[in-house]
Design a protein around this motif. Sequence first.
Motif, short mmCIF file in Angstrom:
data_model
loop_
_atom_site.label_atom_id
_atom_site.label_comp_id
_atom_site.label_asym_id
_atom_site.label_seq_id
_atom_site.Cartn_x
_atom_site.Cartn_y
_atom_site.Cartn_z
N LEU A 78 0.84 -1.20 0.00
CA LEU A 78 0.00 0.00 0.00
C LEU A 78 0.88 1.24 0.00
O LEU A 78 1.97 1.23 0.57
CB LEU A 78 -0.88 0.04 1.26
N ARG A 79 0.38 2.32 -0.60
CA ARG A 79 1.08 3.60 -0.59
C ARG A 79 0.12 4.67 -0.06
O ARG A 79 -0.93 4.92 -0.67
CB ARG A 79 1.55 3.99 -2.01
N ILE A 80 0.48 5.24 1.07
CA ILE A 80 -0.25 6.39 1.59
C ILE A 80 0.68 7.58 1.37
O ILE A 80 1.86 7.53 1.76
CB ILE A 80 -0.60 6.20 3.08
N VAL A 81 0.17 8.62 0.69
CA VAL A 81 1.09 9.67 0.23
C VAL A 81 0.65 11.04 0.72
O VAL A 81 -0.54 11.29 0.95
CB VAL A 81 1.21 9.68 -1.32
N ALA A 82 1.63 11.92 0.88
CA ALA A 82 1.35 13.32 1.19
C ALA A 82 1.02 14.06 -0.10
O ALA A 82 1.41 13.64 -1.19
CB ALA A 82 2.58 13.95 1.86
N ASP A 83 0.32 15.18 0.05
CA ASP A 83 -0.14 15.88 -1.15
C ASP A 83 0.99 16.54 -1.94
O ASP A 83 0.79 17.03 -3.05
CB ASP A 83 -1.25 16.89 -0.81
N ASP A 84 2.23 16.53 -1.39
CA ASP A 84 3.36 17.08 -2.15
C ASP A 84 4.17 15.97 -2.85
O ASP A 84 5.27 16.21 -3.34
CB ASP A 84 4.30 17.87 -1.22
N VAL A 85 3.61 14.77 -2.89
CA VAL A 85 4.40 13.65 -3.45
C VAL A 85 4.69 13.86 -4.93
O VAL A 85 3.88 14.44 -5.67
CB VAL A 85 3.63 12.30 -3.24
N SER A 86 5.89 13.44 -5.36
CA SER A 86 6.16 13.42 -6.80
C SER A 86 6.94 12.15 -7.12
O SER A 86 8.08 11.98 -6.68
CB SER A 86 6.89 14.68 -7.26
N PHE A 87 6.24 11.27 -7.83
CA PHE A 87 6.84 10.01 -8.28
C PHE A 87 7.49 10.23 -9.64
O PHE A 87 6.89 10.87 -10.52
CB PHE A 87 5.76 8.93 -8.45
N CYS A 88 8.68 9.67 -9.84
CA CYS A 88 9.33 9.78 -11.15
C CYS A 88 10.20 8.55 -11.39
O CYS A 88 11.08 8.24 -10.58
CB CYS A 88 10.18 11.05 -11.20
N MET A 89 9.94 7.83 -12.49
CA MET A 89 10.78 6.69 -12.84
C MET A 89 11.86 7.21 -13.79
O MET A 89 11.72 7.21 -15.00
CB MET A 89 9.95 5.59 -13.49
N LYS A 90 12.95 7.66 -13.18
CA LYS A 90 13.95 8.42 -13.94
C LYS A 90 14.94 7.54 -14.70
O LYS A 90 15.70 8.04 -15.57
CB LYS A 90 14.71 9.33 -12.97
N GLU A 91 14.96 6.25 -14.40
CA GLU A 91 16.01 5.38 -14.96
C GLU A 91 16.17 5.50 -16.48
O GLU A 91 17.30 5.67 -16.97
CB GLU A 91 15.75 3.91 -14.57
#
Length: 271
Positions: A150-163
Amino acid sequence: MAGAQARQRGGYADEVSVAAEGGVRFEVDGEIATITLDRPEKRNAQTFATWSALARIGESLPEQVRVVVVKGEGPSFSAGIDLRMFTSEGVPGQGSFSSAAKSDDATFEQRIRQAQAGFLWLRRPEIVSIAAVQGHAIGAGFQLALSCDLRIVADDVSFCMKEPALGLVPDLTGTKPLVELVGLAKAIDICLTARTVHADEAMRIGLAEQVVAGGDLHQAVRDKVAQLLAVNRDAAVATKRLLQGAQGRTLEEQSVVEGLEQAARIKAIFG
Ligand code: ACO
């Protein structure tokens, strides 16, 4: 108490110090284990020592633990792999990509498998893992969040798959859960553009179970942990096992397995 029990079985004290070497804190409180990435001044960048520490924690997790929370200290969950890996000097004592490129295929493959071991155990049926994600979750940081149930996230989250933007592929077990969560087309979009996914989109496409204000993140995680622990442990383990197997089975096959699991439950309760 829980820590004392685990210490008696050996291993837990060792794991705490191994974790510290990898920039990780590890605490056990009864049925709850908490792993904290703890290099906030470097945005919790991850090294091979981080992944070894995670793997060792998984190997020696005290049996009574039912929920594992993975979080990051400071403004970012994790800014991904330590960028020193891309330099010729590398990370002291841990090498660099240029030294890894010179090793033979078997050695290199073994090193990747060792790193992946730090992520894979978070899916075990015996536990539920929760990533509490604020700020940046980039590359290996995104994959660590994906390795949790599960992922509980804050409203400032930024996911990035940079590879892919760095000429690499995501190889820390993140591609399968990403595709399962958001579908193939969205996963291609996210990975091959290396774009940032913010909280609203993360919620909409199924990357996050819950979005909360930053200051509420840890309370939201505590509430979820309490809900999970209120459910019968054996039923939770059997149900997670069922759900995890569902995608690989036909409806008919899944129905058969449901029946087998239920027979075991009924016998355990009433037999
Ligand atoms: N590896 C090593 N050090 C890092 C990393 C990293 N991945 N990310 C941040 N840091 C360090 C910075 O060098 C800086 O150190 P310094 O204070 O000694 O100069 C410190 O952490 C703070 O970083 P800032 O950039 O000043 O923080 P800011 O909040 O402005 O930006 C951000 C944060 C966006 C995460 C930025 O640091 C960044 O882009 N980091 C690199 C992300 C990256 O490309 N990761 C690799 C992904 S691929 C993979 O994981 C396989």
